[in-house]
Write a protein that holds these residues in place. Structure first.
Motif, mmCIF file in Angstrom:
data_model
loop_
_atom_site.group_PDB
_atom_site.id
_atom_site.type_symbol
_atom_site.label_atom_id
_atom_site.label_comp_id
_atom_site.label_asym_id
_atom_site.label_seq_id
_atom_site.Cartn_x
_atom_site.Cartn_y
_atom_site.Cartn_z
ATOM 1 N N LEU A 1 -7.397 5.839 -0.743
ATOM 2 C CA LEU A 1 -8.605 5.047 -0.507
ATOM 3 C C LEU A 1 -8.737 4.705 0.977
ATOM 4 O O LEU A 1 -9.816 4.854 1.572
ATOM 5 N N GLY A 2 -7.638 4.263 1.573
ATOM 6 C CA GLY A 2 -7.671 3.937 2.997
ATOM 7 C C GLY A 2 -8.016 5.142 3.851
ATOM 8 O O GLY A 2 -8.785 5.039 4.821
ATOM 9 N N ALA A 3 -7.454 6.303 3.490
ATOM 10 C CA ALA A 3 -7.724 7.519 4.258
ATOM 11 C C ALA A 3 -9.200 7.907 4.155
ATOM 12 O O ALA A 3 -9.828 8.314 5.145
ATOM 13 N N VAL A 4 -9.790 7.780 2.958
ATOM 14 C CA VAL A 4 -11.205 8.098 2.773
ATOM 15 C C VAL A 4 -12.077 7.137 3.576
ATOM 16 O O VAL A 4 -13.052 7.547 4.236
ATOM 17 N N ARG B 1 -7.866 -0.362 7.014
ATOM 18 C CA ARG B 1 -6.530 -0.873 7.350
ATOM 19 C C ARG B 1 -5.914 -1.694 6.224
ATOM 20 O O ARG B 1 -4.695 -1.717 6.061
ATOM 21 N N VAL B 2 -6.748 -2.373 5.443
ATOM 22 C CA VAL B 2 -6.210 -3.245 4.383
ATOM 23 C C VAL B 2 -5.472 -2.432 3.323
ATOM 24 O O VAL B 2 -4.288 -2.683 3.052
ATOM 25 N N PRO B 3 -6.099 -1.444 2.683
ATOM 26 C CA PRO B 3 -5.338 -0.659 1.691
ATOM 27 C C PRO B 3 -4.223 0.156 2.318
ATOM 28 O O PRO B 3 -3.180 0.371 1.685
ATOM 29 N N LEU B 4 -4.415 0.639 3.549
ATOM 30 C CA LEU B 4 -3.360 1.435 4.184
ATOM 31 C C LEU B 4 -2.126 0.591 4.469
ATOM 32 O O LEU B 4 -0.991 1.056 4.307
ATOM 33 N N THR B 5 -2.337 -0.640 4.895
ATOM 34 C CA THR B 5 -1.197 -1.533 5.144
ATOM 35 C C THR B 5 -0.434 -1.809 3.850
ATOM 36 O O THR B 5 0.801 -1.766 3.803
ATOM 37 N N ALA C 1 2.753 9.130 5.764
ATOM 38 C CA ALA C 1 1.331 9.456 5.702
ATOM 39 C C ALA C 1 0.480 8.202 5.882
ATOM 40 O O ALA C 1 -0.533 8.217 6.604
ATOM 41 N N ALA C 2 0.875 7.094 5.241
ATOM 42 C CA ALA C 2 0.134 5.841 5.396
ATOM 43 C C ALA C 2 0.223 5.330 6.829
ATOM 44 O O ALA C 2 -0.765 4.827 7.394
ATOM 45 N N ALA D 1 -4.318 6.205 13.060
ATOM 46 C CA ALA D 1 -5.633 6.810 13.271
ATOM 47 C C ALA D 1 -6.748 5.783 13.123
ATOM 48 O O ALA D 1 -7.830 5.943 13.716
ATOM 49 N N ALA D 2 -6.483 4.735 12.323
ATOM 50 C CA ALA D 2 -7.480 3.674 12.129
ATOM 51 C C ALA D 2 -7.397 2.613 13.222
ATOM 52 O O ALA D 2 -8.097 1.596 13.154
#
Length: 939
Positions: free
Chosen positions: A821-824, A835-839, A856-857, A863-864
């Motif tokens: 989700l964060g990547a999308v 950044r919230v879901p990626l963190t 990967a995260a 990248a974000a």
């Protein structure tokens, strides 16, 4: 043999042994294996190991495998520990054996009247605890190639647990020996923890030095060269050639050099023949007696030689002088196994039979354990001697009571060969042999149980035999035979025995569901009739509940959950059917529902197995605990469990467990970012090519599809995933929570540009996952369909995936959905929202032990525009997994890593992995800090 001479060209080996002794004193156990052909000096190196160990302050325990006693259950283990235990004060011995467990105590004490079979795993674990509690020990075993299989299993079980133990284990073996337990020896020697030291032949220089030391009066140069050539660097043969010179049979002159070439490899046999021919007949009689007994107390050797004690003593003295025998602590034995073999080979067949029969009688009269007499009965042709049959049966009972089913099977098979076909005891012996074989040789189990069934006349006994036979048949692929015997058995069940009736129904349904592509309509009608039965509160009733729940759960019917929980109620099947396939199946189905109940049941099964279970049952319990940990995102624990399951399967030769343990381990290793090891795990399965369309191959095919996907071999991956689906469909299965083949295939098809087909498969899986209702499967299906759909609709599906998984036990699946989700969102340009879901994904991935996902995260966060901290993870006691909580609590209570490993039935390395994770999550660096952290936030 001929005096004491200096070891040559063995300095590196001795240095390795000294290092192993120092490591043992420091609490880091080692296994060193001295490997070499006969006569290269293995026993001499082992003698040096004994001195090295004693000098390092280790208590030395010794044993020697013998060709005669390779069928004697735990014979080598008993040689190691019995003298040590016997020398202890009674209270100390009782305390040590009590701590090791009743199963270990059964190995050394006499079998109690009526005592049933002890689980072989319980004995292995008990012996491990005994060794671990014994302080700093050196376990030295000569001629390991002749060790009994039970003792070899103990050594293989001990090997990965040496780290953290004050044990130095040294064994000598002759590779390629006929009749050796090759599979177990290969398992030991191939282990990374086994240091193999291979003895090489002596060089020409060392050979010449040895020969001149043995012949100090001198020998001419051509004779020395001839001896070097004839012996090929073998120290024993050089000694034998020197002995031939010293006895005056061959002068060491250049003129005699040509004669040496004909002696060479036959030097031992020629010398023994010459010496015995020159000695009195009494000496030959004693030598033959000792060769038959394989070493024995002097009094026993005298009796077998049929000589008065004084005459036998004189003969023994002659043989010691002739460098044929040696006496140690009242026992007489040969100076080398080759010498024993040379003497034994001189005996005629009639003499051997007579001596072994007499030895069995003498041992029985002396009150020796039945197994000591039985090993001699195995060496003579079977006959109808009632005393011999009784001895063999007692030996088998003792072996089963000690957890040595292989030994029991050997005795019972000889017993059967000795019995008349019409002997009324034959059914009982066949049944016992079949039950023993079920632990070590399923094909033999089928043979013996089928024979027992044909002879049995009492109807209930026939039905019980049919039940046992059907399980054995199914495990060796004789499915039609299994179903045929079960169909016949239903006619033999007494009307009042509903428990047995349901057990037979359970077995029939299980075999049809897993091993056949039966008519689905007919199978569904039969299953509907079984569902309509009134629940029965018995082992058979619970088994039937488990089978129906497994069948329905694999098909995706949520009603299976309550039925499966009923099957597990009160732990009846843990005590009566641990290791049974349907118990494993219902664990898998309930785990796929993301419930806590199956994990608790598995933990109780493991606890029961420690005290009472077999390696067969242990392999299943570890396999499914590993699966549960994988699906819950406890990857280090899953890897540890599944690697141990693989080892136990190798240890016990349980081929039927390979497709399951290998597949689950491969999936775990992929998440651990170890794709090459994942591929190796599937190679270990040894699947047939092509994979059969019928049978439980769906887990394997799905795991292989995942490996090919990780290797970016997308076309192969898609084909394999669809094959897994076909294999499931043959059995009427399709629950994506068990095998997510549709989304696996969809991802690979999408990578090949076949997006419409991919979306159709993912949508189908989503529909099935919604029906099943478990968060892990539903979250995965939503995520994959969202990725394939794209756009805002795809993002909404992925948000739903994240919310479905939030708060569930499926932490790893949640981390995957958060990451995607964060990547999308990041690719859509909403960097702050990404950044919230990626963190959160990074924290969860690190907590789960998924380094690839964590990286990967982290890359997506960079990248974000974020700056994630290295090693970021969820912290505090709430971040600990169940396994970490148990380890942390025991460590805080003051238990050592070794104690924790024994209590939790894991290896010390696994404890170390868990503690490292605990320290990271709690922000501490030692046990004192751990105690303080847990006091402020108790688990």
């Amino acid at each position: 043999m001929v005096g004491q001479v200096r070891l040559r060209e063995r300095e590196d080996h001795l240095a390795s042994l000294a290092d192993a002794a120092r490591s043992a004193r420091a609490g880091q156990g080692r296994l060193v294996l001295i490997s070499g052909s006969a006569g290269l000096g293995k026993t001499s190196v082992l003698a040096q190991a004994r001195q090295i160990a004693a000098s390092a302050g280790l208590r030395v325990l010794t044993a020697r495998g013998t060709e005669l006693e390779r069928d004697f259950g735990f014979g080598v283990a008993r040689q190691l520990f019995e003298p040590w235990l016997a020398g202890m004060p009674a209270g100390e011995r009782a305390a040590l054996l009590s701590d090791a467990g009743a199963a270990a105590e059964a190995v050394f004490g006499p079998a109690r009247p009526g005592q049933g079979a002890v689980g072989d795993f319980a004995v292995l674990h008990g012996l491990y605890k005994l060794a671990a509690r014994g302080g700093s020990l050196a376990l030295l075993c000569d001629d390991l190639h002749w060790a009994d299989e039970s003792s070899l299993r103990f050594l293989a079980y001990l090997l990965p647990r040496l780290d953290g133990l004050g044990l130095m284990v040294v064994a000598a073996l002759r590779p390629g020996e006929t009749g050796a337990a090759t599979r177990l020896l290969d398992l030991i020697t191939a282990d990374d923890g086994c240091q193999v030291r291979r003895l090489a032949p002596l060089t020409g220089t060392a050979s010449a030095e040895l020969l001149r030391e043995l012949l100090p009066d001198g020998c001419e140069d051509d004779f020395v060269v001839a001896c070097q050539t004839a012996a090929a660097g073998n120290p024993l043969l050089l000694r034998e050639l020197a002995c031939t010179v010293r006895t005056g049979d061959l002068a060491p002159t250049n003129a005699n050099a040509p004669r040496v070439a004909g002696l060479g490899a036959d030097a031992v046999g020629r010398r023994i023949a010459l010496r015995l021919d020159r000695l009195p007949k009494a000496d030959a009689a004693v030598a033959g007696a000792v060769a038959t007994l394989g070493g024995a107390p002097i009094a026993m050797a005298s009796k077998l030689a049929r000589l008065p004690a004084a005459e036998a003593a004189d003969a023994i003295a002659d043989l010691v002088t002739a460098d044929i025998l040696r006496v140690d602590d009242g026992r007489v034995e040969f100076v080398h196994p080759l010498v024993q073999a040379a003497v034994y080979d001189r005996l005629s067949v009639t003499e051997r039979v007579d001596r072994h029969r007499c030895a069995a009688g003498l041992l029985a009269t002396a009150g020796a354990p039945a197994e000591q007499a039985a090993v001699h009965l195995l060496r003579i042709p079977p006959g109808g001697d009632r005393t011999a049959i009784a001895t063999l049966r007692r030996a088998a009972d003792d072996a089963r009571a000690r957890g040595a089913p292989q030994a029991a099977l050997s005795y019972l098979q000889r017993c059967l060969a000795a019995m008349d076909d019409n002997d009324v005891r034959r059914v009982e012996v066949l049944t016992t042999a079949g039950m023993a074989a079920a632990h070590v040789d399923q094909s033999a189990a089928v043979t013996h149980l089928a024979d027992a069934l044909e002879l049995a006349t009492e109807l209930r006994q026939r039905a019980e035999l049919a039940y046992a036979l059907s399980l054995a048949c199914s495990l060796v692929g004789r499915i039609d035979e299994a179903l045929s015997v079960l169909a016949r058995a239903r006619e033999w069940v007494p009307d009042e025995d509903e428990e047995l009736r349901r057990r037979l129904l359970a077995s029939t349904t299980l075999i049809k569901s897993i091993f056949t592509g039966a008519d689905r309509d007919a199978a569904d009608r039969e299953l509907q009739e079984l569902r309509a039965l009134t629940p029965h509160d018995s082992a058979g009733g619970r088994m039937l509940d488990c089978v129906i729940a497994t069948r329905d759960g694999m098909a995706g019917d949520p009603a299976a959950i309550q039925r499966g929980l009923r099957g597990l109620a009160d732990d009846v099947l843990i005590y009566q059917a641990i290791g049974w396939p349907a118990l494993n199946g219902v664990w898998g189905v309930l785990l796929s529902a993301d419930l806590d109940d199956p994990m608790a049941s598995i933990e109780r099964a493991l606890e029961h197995g420690r005290a009472h279970g077999s390696t067969f049952a242990l392999a299943a319990v570890l396999t499914y605990r590993g699966l549960g940990r994988l699906w819950r995102g406890q990857l280090p624990g899953a890897e540890a469990d599944l690697r141990e399951a693989v080892r136990v399967i190798d240890l016990a030769g349980i081929d039927s467990g390979r497709p399951f343990a290998g597949a689950f381990l491969a999936l775990t290793l992929l998440e651990r970012q170890l794709p090459d090891q994942a591929a190796a795990a599937l190679e270990w399965v040894g699947a047939p090519d092509p994979v059969p369309p019928v049978g439980p191959w769906y887990f394997y095919l799905d795991a292989l599809a995942a490996v090919r996907q990780a290797q970016q071999r997308y076309e192969e991956s898609a084909v394999l995933a669809v094959a897994a689906g076909h294999n499931l469909a043959v059995h009427g299965f399709g629950n994506p929570a068990c095998v997510p083949w549709r989304t696996r295939a969809a991802q690979s098809l999408h990578a090949r540009g076949r997006s419409a087909q991919a979306r159709a498969l993912a949508a189908e899986e989503l529909e099935l996952a919604r029906r099943w209702g478990a968060p892990r499967a539903l979250g995965r299906a939503l995520r994959v369909l969202g990725l394939l759909t794209g756009g805002e609709q795809g993002r909404e599906l992925m948000r739903e995936s994240v919310e479905v998984l939030r708060g569930s036990s499926a932490k790893l699946e949640h981390a995957h959905s958060l990451h995607h989700l964060g990547a999308v969102l990041r690719r859509a340009g909403t960097l702050t929202a990404a950044r919230v879901p990626l963190t959160e994904a990074l924290d969860l991935a690190v907590a789960c032990g998924a380094p690839g996902l964590a990286q990967a995260a982290r890359n997506e966060l960079l990248a974000a525009g974020a700056r994630p901290r290295r090693g970021r993870l969820l912290s505090g006691p709430q971040a600990l997994t169940n396994a970490e909580q148990r380890v942390a609590a025991l460590a805080a209570a003051g238990h050592s890593n070794r104690d924790i490993a024994q209590r939790l039935f894991v290896t010390p390395k696994t404890v170390e992995v868990h503690l490292t994770s605990v320290y990271r999550k709690l922000g501490v660096s030692n046990r004192a800090g751990l105690r303080q952290a847990l006091e402020h936030a108790p688990l």
